[in-house]
Each structure stands twice: as C-alpha cells, then as structure tokens.
Design an enzyme around this catalytic site. Sequence first.
Site, PDB file in Angstrom:
ATOM      1  N   HIS A 262       0.830  -1.206   0.000  1.00  0.00           N
ATOM      2  CA  HIS A 262       0.000   0.000   0.000  1.00  0.00           C
ATOM      3  C   HIS A 262       0.865   1.256   0.000  1.00  0.00           C
ATOM      4  O   HIS A 262       0.690   2.147  -0.848  1.00  0.00           O
ATOM      5  CB  HIS A 262      -0.905  -0.032   1.240  1.00  0.00           C
ATOM      6  CG  HIS A 262      -1.809   1.144   1.388  1.00  0.00           C
ATOM      7  ND1 HIS A 262      -3.137   1.119   1.029  1.00  0.00           N
ATOM      8  CD2 HIS A 262      -1.584   2.400   1.866  1.00  0.00           C
ATOM      9  CE1 HIS A 262      -3.699   2.288   1.277  1.00  0.00           C
ATOM     10  NE2 HIS A 262      -2.766   3.103   1.797  1.00  0.00           N
ATOM     11  N   GLU A 263       1.803   1.324   0.922  1.00  0.00           N
ATOM     12  CA  GLU A 263       2.635   2.526   1.017  1.00  0.00           C
ATOM     13  C   GLU A 263       3.561   2.659  -0.186  1.00  0.00           C
ATOM     14  O   GLU A 263       3.925   3.773  -0.573  1.00  0.00           O
ATOM     15  CB  GLU A 263       3.433   2.521   2.322  1.00  0.00           C
ATOM     16  CG  GLU A 263       2.593   2.436   3.594  1.00  0.00           C
ATOM     17  CD  GLU A 263       1.512   3.505   3.691  1.00  0.00           C
ATOM     18  OE1 GLU A 263       1.672   4.586   3.074  1.00  0.00           O
ATOM     19  OE2 GLU A 263       0.496   3.269   4.377  1.00  0.00           O
ATOM     20  N   HIS A 266       1.850   4.742  -2.778  1.00  0.00           N
ATOM     21  CA  HIS A 266       2.029   6.169  -2.490  1.00  0.00           C
ATOM     22  C   HIS A 266       3.416   6.636  -2.925  1.00  0.00           C
ATOM     23  O   HIS A 266       3.576   7.695  -3.545  1.00  0.00           O
ATOM     24  CB  HIS A 266       1.877   6.417  -0.985  1.00  0.00           C
ATOM     25  CG  HIS A 266       0.479   6.395  -0.477  1.00  0.00           C
ATOM     26  ND1 HIS A 266      -0.516   7.221  -0.965  1.00  0.00           N
ATOM     27  CD2 HIS A 266      -0.095   5.655   0.510  1.00  0.00           C
ATOM     28  CE1 HIS A 266      -1.640   6.987  -0.310  1.00  0.00           C
ATOM     29  NE2 HIS A 266      -1.414   6.044   0.590  1.00  0.00           N
ATOM     30  N   GLU A 301      -4.463   7.908  -2.794  1.00  0.00           N
ATOM     31  CA  GLU A 301      -4.956   6.617  -2.328  1.00  0.00           C
ATOM     32  C   GLU A 301      -5.269   5.678  -3.484  1.00  0.00           C
ATOM     33  O   GLU A 301      -5.198   4.452  -3.334  1.00  0.00           O
ATOM     34  CB  GLU A 301      -6.192   6.792  -1.447  1.00  0.00           C
ATOM     35  CG  GLU A 301      -5.925   7.407  -0.084  1.00  0.00           C
ATOM     36  CD  GLU A 301      -4.929   6.622   0.746  1.00  0.00           C
ATOM     37  OE1 GLU A 301      -4.848   5.375   0.590  1.00  0.00           O
ATOM     38  OE2 GLU A 301      -4.213   7.241   1.548  1.00  0.00           O
TER      39      GLU A 301
END
Length: 502
Positions: A262-263, A266, A301
């Site tokens: 997930h990160e 980003h 996101e």
Amino acid sequence: MTLAPFRAEIGAINDLLCAASVLTWDSRTMMPAGGAETRGLQIATLIRAARDRLLGADLARALDAARRAVEGLPADHPDARAVAQTLSAVAHHARVPADLIERRAALRTRAQAAWTQARATSDFALFAPYLEETISLARAYADAVGWEAHPYDAMVGMFEPGETAASLSALFATLRAGVAPLLDAARGRAPARDDFLARGYGEEGQRAFGLSIAERFGYDLAHGRLDTTVHPFEVSFTRSDVRITTRYRPDYLPGSLFGIFHETGHALYEQNVEPAYTRSALATDLVGLYAVGGTSFGAHESQSRLWENHVARTPTFWANHFPELKAHFPDELADVDADAFYAAVTRAEPGFIRVEADELTYDLHIMLRVELETALMAGDLGVSDLPGAWDERVRRDLGLVVPDARRGVLQDVHWSSGYIGSFPTYTIGNVMAAQLMESVREDDPGAIDALERADYAPLADWLRAAVWRHGRRFGRDELLAQATGRGLDPAPYLRHLAAKYG
C-alpha cells in the site's frame, strides 16, 4: 517578466514544509516519547514560517511578475497552473488567522503521542482532551475558510477539492447498494481457511519479502527507505527522498505485507513526479501546507489501493511470488500453497481493523468514520460520546461487538494528526483505482499480460504517463478525464468487486 523569483519563493516554502515532514517522520518512527511537546512546537514554527512566506511581500511581488509572465499561456500550462494555484492558496490563507495555523500544527505531535499511549493501553480518556481540541480547531478553521451547507465541507475540500458531505453521501449510497448483495453472498459461503496467517512470523522475513516486492514494483531504495511505526504511512521530502513505513505482527502476516504494498503505491507516485516540478507549486500542497506531489489525497490513495488490491491481492501475484514468501517461512507455510494463501488474504469477513479489512467491507469502515466526523464537526456528537457511537455503528454495519478501544475508536492515527476530512479519500481512491485499471485493460492490454510474468514495469509506465508525472498540475477529475474519458465513476469499482467476490 521572469518566473525566477516566483520559483525561488515557492522553492523556499517547499523546503520549510519538507523540513517539517522530516520532523514528523522522526516523531512517528524514532523520537523518544518525551520529545513530543517540543517537537510539536518545532513543527509549528516551520509551518508558520511557510505560511508567513506564502503571504509575504516578497512572494506578492514575485507572484505579480509571474502572473504577467504567464499571460497568454494555455490555462493548463505548468507555469500557468503553478501561478493560479499559488494565487488560490494565498487567498485561502489570507482568510485563516496565523495563530490558528500554528495551533493546529503544534497540536499534532502532542496529540499523536497521546494517541499512541492511549492506543497501547486501550484508554480513550487519555486521548479525548486532544481530540476535543482537534475538533474545536477544525471548526474554527472551517469557519475561517467558509462553508455553506456543512462545516465538514471545508475540511473535506482541503484533501479532496470539490467533494462535500452531500456528494459523499450520494457516492456512499451507490456503493452500499452495490456491496450489500455481494457481502451477503460472501457471508453465505464457507470461509476460506486462514489459521496459518498467525503462526509467529518473524519480522526479518516479513521485511525482506515485502521490500523485495516494493523494489519490483519500482520503488527506488536509492531515494527511499522502509521503517517501523505504529500506523503505516508514506512521506516525501521531494521526489529524491520518499520513505515508507509498516508495522509487523507475528500473529497476522498479511498486515505488514499489504501495508508495504500500500505505502509503495504512495511512494511510486511521489518518486515519479516530473523532475522539473521539484520544489515547485506543482509538488507542494500550498493550501494544506504539506510537501506532497499528488494532486489530491484520493488520487494518492488510488495508487496505494491499486498496487495493494489490483496487483498484489490477485491469484496471479501469489502464483508468482508465493514460493519466495515460503522460502522465508518454510516451516510456517509448509502445508500451504499459493491458492490457499490467496484465498486467505481475500477472505471476505467483517473485522474490527480498517487496514486489515477485505475489499468488500473496507468502505463500510470508511463510511462509519465519515458519519462520525460529520457529526463531530456539526456538534451533533460530543467527543465523550464518540466511543459509544463508534461501537454502535460497528454493530450496525459490520455485525460485530467491539472488544476494546484499541480495536475500535483508537485504531487510526488520522484524528491525532488533525486530518479531519481525510477518511473519504480512501473510498475515492478505491473508486479511482478500479477506474484506472479498467482503462489500462482497454488501452494497454500488454501491461496486464505482463503481470502474469511478474513484470510490473509496463503498468508502472502507464501510470507514470497518466498520473504520476503530472504532480498537482491537473485536478483529480481532469486527471481521470484524460486517463479514462470521464470523471469519478463508481461503476468500474463495483464491477471489480463483483468479479472478485460475486
């Protein structure tokens, strides 16, 4: 007329905000607990200095010259956009008292330290006074900025320009209607086996596997690093230094892995902003006073949720990478194969923790938070009543009885960071991610085929061209229109969920 003085002033503002971000990163990863009070003041000083410079005479003169220099350029030219966005930010901050900016910034580090202690002891009372102050300052900020229908609109607009309490209500209603039958069907099926996810997985193996996948996705460790924190996050100090964090649990292997994936999404966004935009208005949130290159929190996101769910939470991904994971944990995964692991990490079952939620129930977590935030901002709900309201909504939406505050109202870092209004951007990111992936399949099916070979470069190339490189040059819906032919559309997301869970 020249743009050089304007660029220099914005560059200096970006430097101040990046310095504040460094102190924030340190406060969440390495700072001793006793440093919170003075750290908050240090960050507030930098934020105040950035805001003062934004409203200062030097930038006013430089901005006047820059405005004349971009006359005649197309409205979406990078220089024209940089000037227009700066003018808008100056007008925004001229309405907000300087001491309010400083008080909000100073509160964050103290509130985060209190939240960390409250979460560790599952004692909401330790955090409640800080949340009271956070909500009070958010209301004051909303009043200063101005709002019409609801004070929440002003806060949401900082993170996702154009969205309001009303627009979010309509989006959520559409998603609830689409998700409800899928969730009912999933509950009617025998759940996949997942006992093996809690077999005491060591941190070293989790880190090694997660980081190797991040690099394969394209995360550049020459300009990044992975650290440990209470609540995972990504932070950038320009595209040259973009850092990610995760947390490790021996009793829940997917937590750290999908946190890293997930990160990484980003981080890919920030590392791939057009180099020429470095230290410019097109890589700086001058309204929110953050050093961030993504055009909105929802757009950001979309990238984290895309890599986490559309790439890493697929049968193809685990067919390719499960042998590597098993090599790190041969004993723990001795009786597990790729299909069983995939079934476990996509198991649809309501749970307490948002960041560990499956795709079907994830947005229900977001909706209940937005409902609570809206009530807090309107004064319809008091902070003292928040734990009970939280627990009631979890029973209503997820059918669960919250066992303690740590797994309930205290689980997220966002309120301690002052991020009132940011939660809706996770659902917007889910919608955007599906919309973008549907366009990838139509525009570049070869990029999808490459995923079968664990080749992530073609997908990254498409996203770099369509999203990442633009930084803040285009708004969210402009970006979507260019990449997909339309603005935000929940239909692809509902199709994605139906295909995976129907």
